[in-house]
Design a protein around this motif. Structure first.
Motif, PDB file in Angstrom:
ATOM      1  N   LEU A  14       0.860  -1.184   0.000  1.00  0.00           N
ATOM      2  CA  LEU A  14       0.000   0.000   0.000  1.00  0.00           C
ATOM      3  C   LEU A  14       0.893   1.229   0.000  1.00  0.00           C
ATOM      4  O   LEU A  14       1.684   1.436   0.925  1.00  0.00           O
ATOM      5  N   LEU A  15       0.794   2.039  -1.063  1.00  0.00           N
ATOM      6  CA  LEU A  15       1.581   3.262  -1.205  1.00  0.00           C
ATOM      7  C   LEU A  15       0.633   4.448  -1.111  1.00  0.00           C
ATOM      8  O   LEU A  15      -0.291   4.586  -1.921  1.00  0.00           O
ATOM      9  N   VAL A  16       0.865   5.297  -0.103  1.00  0.00           N
ATOM     10  CA  VAL A  16       0.051   6.490   0.102  1.00  0.00           C
ATOM     11  C   VAL A  16       0.947   7.700  -0.092  1.00  0.00           C
ATOM     12  O   VAL A  16       1.880   7.924   0.693  1.00  0.00           O
ATOM     13  N   SER A  17       0.702   8.460  -1.153  1.00  0.00           N
ATOM     14  CA  SER A  17       1.472   9.672  -1.435  1.00  0.00           C
ATOM     15  C   SER A  17       0.709  10.870  -0.907  1.00  0.00           C
ATOM     16  O   SER A  17      -0.481  11.056  -1.216  1.00  0.00           O
ATOM     17  N   GLY A  18       1.414  11.683  -0.123  1.00  0.00           N
ATOM     18  CA  GLY A  18       0.747  12.833   0.494  1.00  0.00           C
ATOM     19  C   GLY A  18       0.470  13.962  -0.473  1.00  0.00           C
ATOM     20  O   GLY A  18      -0.466  14.726  -0.275  1.00  0.00           O
ATOM     21  N   ALA A  19       1.298  14.059  -1.521  1.00  0.00           N
ATOM     22  CA  ALA A  19       1.112  15.129  -2.502  1.00  0.00           C
ATOM     23  C   ALA A  19       1.877  14.757  -3.755  1.00  0.00           C
ATOM     24  O   ALA A  19       2.894  14.059  -3.693  1.00  0.00           O
ATOM     25  N   PRO A  20       1.403  15.195  -4.900  1.00  0.00           N
ATOM     26  CA  PRO A  20       2.149  14.924  -6.128  1.00  0.00           C
ATOM     27  C   PRO A  20       3.518  15.597  -6.084  1.00  0.00           C
ATOM     28  O   PRO A  20       3.634  16.757  -5.655  1.00  0.00           O
ATOM     29  N   HIS A  21       4.543  14.863  -6.487  1.00  0.00           N
ATOM     30  CA  HIS A  21       5.893  15.443  -6.552  1.00  0.00           C
ATOM     31  C   HIS A  21       6.716  14.629  -7.528  1.00  0.00           C
ATOM     32  O   HIS A  21       6.286  13.563  -8.018  1.00  0.00           O
TER      33      HIS A  21
ATOM     34  N   ASP B 269       1.532  -6.543   3.094  1.00  0.00           N
ATOM     35  CA  ASP B 269       2.881  -6.925   3.545  1.00  0.00           C
ATOM     36  C   ASP B 269       3.741  -5.701   3.812  1.00  0.00           C
ATOM     37  O   ASP B 269       4.713  -5.785   4.562  1.00  0.00           O
ATOM     38  N   LEU B 270       3.410  -4.567   3.215  1.00  0.00           N
ATOM     39  CA  LEU B 270       4.220  -3.349   3.377  1.00  0.00           C
ATOM     40  C   LEU B 270       3.335  -2.140   3.140  1.00  0.00           C
ATOM     41  O   LEU B 270       2.534  -2.109   2.199  1.00  0.00           O
ATOM     42  N   ILE B 271       3.501  -1.122   4.003  1.00  0.00           N
ATOM     43  CA  ILE B 271       2.821   0.161   3.849  1.00  0.00           C
ATOM     44  C   ILE B 271       3.892   1.224   3.672  1.00  0.00           C
ATOM     45  O   ILE B 271       4.852   1.291   4.446  1.00  0.00           O
ATOM     46  N   ILE B 272       3.724   2.066   2.647  1.00  0.00           N
ATOM     47  CA  ILE B 272       4.687   3.133   2.365  1.00  0.00           C
ATOM     48  C   ILE B 272       3.954   4.481   2.442  1.00  0.00           C
ATOM     49  O   ILE B 272       2.919   4.668   1.786  1.00  0.00           O
ATOM     50  N   PHE B 273       4.501   5.395   3.235  1.00  0.00           N
ATOM     51  CA  PHE B 273       4.036   6.777   3.255  1.00  0.00           C
ATOM     52  C   PHE B 273       5.082   7.623   2.542  1.00  0.00           C
ATOM     53  O   PHE B 273       6.244   7.687   2.964  1.00  0.00           O
ATOM     54  N   ASP B 274       4.666   8.261   1.449  1.00  0.00           N
ATOM     55  CA  ASP B 274       5.576   9.065   0.641  1.00  0.00           C
ATOM     56  C   ASP B 274       5.174  10.540   0.780  1.00  0.00           C
ATOM     57  O   ASP B 274       4.146  10.974   0.250  1.00  0.00           O
ATOM     58  N   ARG B 275       5.986  11.293   1.552  1.00  0.00           N
ATOM     59  CA  ARG B 275       5.740  12.722   1.792  1.00  0.00           C
ATOM     60  C   ARG B 275       4.329  12.960   2.342  1.00  0.00           C
ATOM     61  O   ARG B 275       3.655  13.933   1.985  1.00  0.00           O
ATOM     62  N   TYR B 276       3.923  12.095   3.235  1.00  0.00           N
ATOM     63  CA  TYR B 276       2.592  12.251   3.815  1.00  0.00           C
ATOM     64  C   TYR B 276       2.682  13.143   5.050  1.00  0.00           C
ATOM     65  O   TYR B 276       3.657  13.104   5.803  1.00  0.00           O
ATOM     66  N   ARG B 277       1.639  13.957   5.273  1.00  0.00           N
ATOM     67  CA  ARG B 277       1.546  14.788   6.466  1.00  0.00           C
ATOM     68  C   ARG B 277       0.121  14.753   6.997  1.00  0.00           C
ATOM     69  O   ARG B 277      -0.811  14.350   6.289  1.00  0.00           O
ATOM     70  N   ARG B 278      -0.030  15.178   8.220  1.00  0.00           N
ATOM     71  CA  ARG B 278      -1.355  15.220   8.829  1.00  0.00           C
ATOM     72  C   ARG B 278      -2.211  16.267   8.114  1.00  0.00           C
ATOM     73  O   ARG B 278      -1.881  17.440   8.101  1.00  0.00           O
ATOM     74  N   ARG B 279      -3.301  15.768   7.520  1.00  0.00           N
ATOM     75  CA  ARG B 279      -4.159  16.671   6.763  1.00  0.00           C
ATOM     76  C   ARG B 279      -5.625  16.440   7.097  1.00  0.00           C
ATOM     77  O   ARG B 279      -6.503  16.928   6.400  1.00  0.00           O
ATOM     78  N   GLY B 280      -5.867  15.621   8.117  1.00  0.00           N
ATOM     79  CA  GLY B 280      -7.245  15.319   8.465  1.00  0.00           C
ATOM     80  C   GLY B 280      -7.854  14.231   7.623  1.00  0.00           C
ATOM     81  O   GLY B 280      -9.027  13.902   7.784  1.00  0.00           O
TER      82      GLY B 280
END
Length: 692
Positions: free
Chosen positions: A285-292, A349-360
């Protein structure tokens, strides 16, 4: 010894038709003379007979024949099962007596073959007595085979190779006792591979003629050296066992049963099974906080791996932004928060946070679920951007409890080349990277990055560093799970080839597979590989010293092995062994198992002496089966082909009488001069008789 033989051959001086015609005409004339009672008819008959014989030109052929020795094969079974009880002594006594008695027989050559087990590291298929006899007779004509004598316990695993080999008698001397009984554990079916997180089915059977069918027998299990539960299973009945596969790589399962009421050996009361654990599809699971710019780098690397099933979400618009856009148009599909981070979280099996921040977007409850997921054995990779240093950082959420680095609030914006740290040179994730620094003062040859998040309070191992030696890539173990923290969002510069690029694909691939517990990337590990008659031992460690490894053999003997450091973080040694079986290795911290040779030798599948395999063949060839424990070693006789080849207390070897012709002499049986004298003489006698 030279033996002569005489025979007659005809080489007519005229065609046979003429000889026969003249003979018939002469017979008619003579018959007429006999009928009329003519005088001298006897001598005329003799004259015509001599003349006809002379035309037929008889020749005497004298052959000088040289007898050829017959061949008997003495096959001696020296496999491991022959060491049970008194079989070795009986074999030695029988072979000694046979050798002495065979030596007294003339015209016989003995070809003795010894059948042994396959050596360590060789493929062994049990007692290959049939192949040994076939090879011994490969250069012997069938007409010279006197017989085959096999001294064995009857457990021959290629007896079909004797079928049709020769019609000479096969005599079997069995070295065990009649009515032997033995308990054995048989692995009926075992899978070679299994899916991690699931179970495989193992089918076993406890075969014991001395135990009633269905009576419970205790089966002991050991998985990867850890004792498992004792299972009651019915005797003489196939039974299925469910085995869990908890990790990738080899899972070694040891099985053993208690001794039975009658035992020949305990070697076949245990068995070893190796099951390779494989992952079906690694769900990421890949969660990107913002396009970059680096977002596609993560996606491309994960999508290029055929073993990865990727679920990717990018948060394009924060919920607090109000611009009048209808709610139904904010996303193509509704973000499945509860399904991903509560109901099906453990399926990843793996969770990735890519430039994620608290945004509600993700409530604290879901972030706490992720932290608990890691502690329970999950894997998390945090790739931090500038927001990690601010007030909206994930470090300020329950997820910060499992992250190895706390932000200082600083973001360093300057060019630097990532370097592999001293401990990183030992860690499998970053060791031997192409273009890495070869020493503490050597700069790597890959391109620069221009942003790093400053962090402190580092847990785990900083395997890569950035500006001023600050941690850049940190790997940590939290509870049962693992965490990787990358404190920069500019690894994408390597994928674009900036200043020559760098090994971004290898770094991210290794990091992801380490997080998912790939055995080949374990940093603290003891492993052993069987190579023929040797065991190759490798110890991986992040420490500076490597303790000796204690190796326990299948017979319980122990030996201490010193390992030699071959590169940072790795030490190796090779141990030569002379016994097949399961070896256990331990250095006090790590344990390993390795199987040398055949795990479950065919030789011990059944060790009770039997005539079931060779008896029918002995009967078909006119041979015999003798239990030497009761009748002793039989005497030997030579017998003519077709005669009985065995009797009370004796066995027979066929006397073929084969020979080769060493020379031939030709001698005319009726020379021309002699024929002329005989013809004229008989005619003169006939004329005188007629004149009387």
């Amino acid at each position: 010894m030279i033996a002569d033989s005489l025979s007659v051959s005809f080489a007519p001086l005229v065609p046979w038709a003429l000889v026969i015609g003249l003979g018939i005409l002469a017979l008619l004339v003579l018959a007429l003379g006999w009928i009329r009672g003519a005088n001298g008819i006897v001598w005329r008959t003799a004259a015509l007979a001599v003349l006809t014989l002379a035309l037929a030109n008889p020749t005497l052929i004298a052959e000088r024949r040289e007898p050829r020795e017959d061949v008997v094969v003495l096959a001696v079974d020296r496999t491991t099962s022959q060491s049970i009880g008194e079989r070795t002594e009986r074999t030695d006594a029988a072979v000694s007596a046979l050798e002495e008695r065979l030596a007294r027989l003339t015209g016989l050559r003995v070809k003795q073959v010894t059948v042994r087990d396959g050596g360590i590291g060789e493929t062994t298929e049990g007692t290959r007595l049939g192949a040994a006899v076939r090879e011994a007779l490969s250069d012997v004509p069938e007409a010279r085979v006197a017989g085959v004598i096999a001294v064995t316990d009857g457990q021959v695993h290629d007896s079909e190779r004797l079928t049709g080999l020769t019609d000479a008698p096969l005599h079997v001397l069995l070295t065990g006792d009649q009515g032997e009984q033995d308990r054995r554990l048989r692995v009926v079916q075992a899978p070679s591979f299994g899916m991690v997180g699931k179970t495989v089915t193992l089918t076993v059977e406890v075969v014991d003629p001395a135990t009633p069918q269905g009576e419970p027998v205790t089966l002991r299990l050991s998985i990867d050296g850890e004792p498992g539960p004792d299972l009651p299973i019915p005797a003489n009945t196939r039974h299925e066992i469910e085995l869990p596969i908890d990790h990738a790589g080899q899972t070694v399962v040891e099985l053993s049963v208690e001794p039975g009421p009658a035992e020949l050996t305990l070697e076949n009361n245990r068995a070893v099974v190796g099951v390779g654990g494989v992952r079906d599809r690694l769900r990421v699971l890949l969660v990107s906080g913002a396009p970059h710019a680096g977002e596609r780098t993560w996606r491309d690397i994960l999508k290029s791996d055929p073993s990865v099933d990727l679920v990717h979400f990018t948060i394009l618009r924060p919920p607090e932004k109000q611009d009048g856009t209808p709610i139904r148009e904010l996303s193509l599909i509704a973000f499945p928060f509860r399904e991903l981070f509560e109901l099906k979280l453990n399926e990843f099996d793996l969770i990735i946070f890519d430039r994620y921040r608290r945004r509600g977007v993700l409530p604290r409850l879901y972030l706490k679920n992720i932290a608990d997921y890691v502690r329970d054995g999950g894997a998390l990779l945090e790739a931090s951007g500038p927001t990690f240093a601010g007030r909206l950082s994930l470090a300020r959420t329950p997820l910060g409890e499992v992250l190895p680095v706390n932000p200082t609030g600083g973001v360093i914006e300057q060019g630097f080349r990532p370097k592999v740290t001293d401990i990183g040179q030992r860690h499998p994730v970053t060791s031997a990277l192409a273009g890495a620094n070869a020493g503490p003062t050597t700069e790597p040859v890959w391109g620069r990055w221009f942003r790093q998040i400053d962090g402190q309070g580092t847990n785990g191992n900083a395997v890569m560093s950035g500006v001023g030696g600050r941690p850049l890539l940190v790997l940590d173990r939290v509870g049962e799970g693992r965490v990787a923290h990358l404190l920069s969002d500019q690894i994408w510069l390597w994928s674009r080839g900036f200043e020559g690029g760098g090994p971004q694909a290898e770094v991210l691939r290794r990091t992801a597979h380490w997080l998912m517990e790939e055995p080949d990337l374990e940093e603290d590990d003891l492993r052993a590989i069987s190579r023929g008659r040797s065991i190759e031992i490798e110890r991986r460690t992040l420490g500076d010293t490597v303790p000796p490894v204690r190796v326990t053999g299948p017979d319980g003997s122990e030996v201490s092995v010193e390992l030699e450091v071959t590169q940072p973080g790795r030490a190796r040694a090779t141990l030569d062994v002379d016994r097949p079986g399961l070896y256990r290795l331990s250095d006090g911290e790590q344990d390993a198992l390795v199987a040398v040779g055949a795990l479950n030798p065919v030789e011990f599948t059944d060790v009770a002496t039997t005539d079931a395999h060779l008896g029918p063949m002995a009967e078909a060839t006119g041979g015999s089966v003798t239990w030497v424990s009761e009748a002793g070693t039989p005497s030997l006789r030579r017998v003519s082909p077709g005669r009985t080849a065995s009797g009370r207390g004796w066995i027979g070897l066929r006397e073929n009488g084969d020979y080769v012709v060493a020379g031939v002499s030709l001698l005319p049986a009726l020379p021309a001069g002699l024929a002329l004298v005989l013809v004229l003489g008989t005619l003169v006698l006939a004329w005188r008789r007629e004149g009387d």
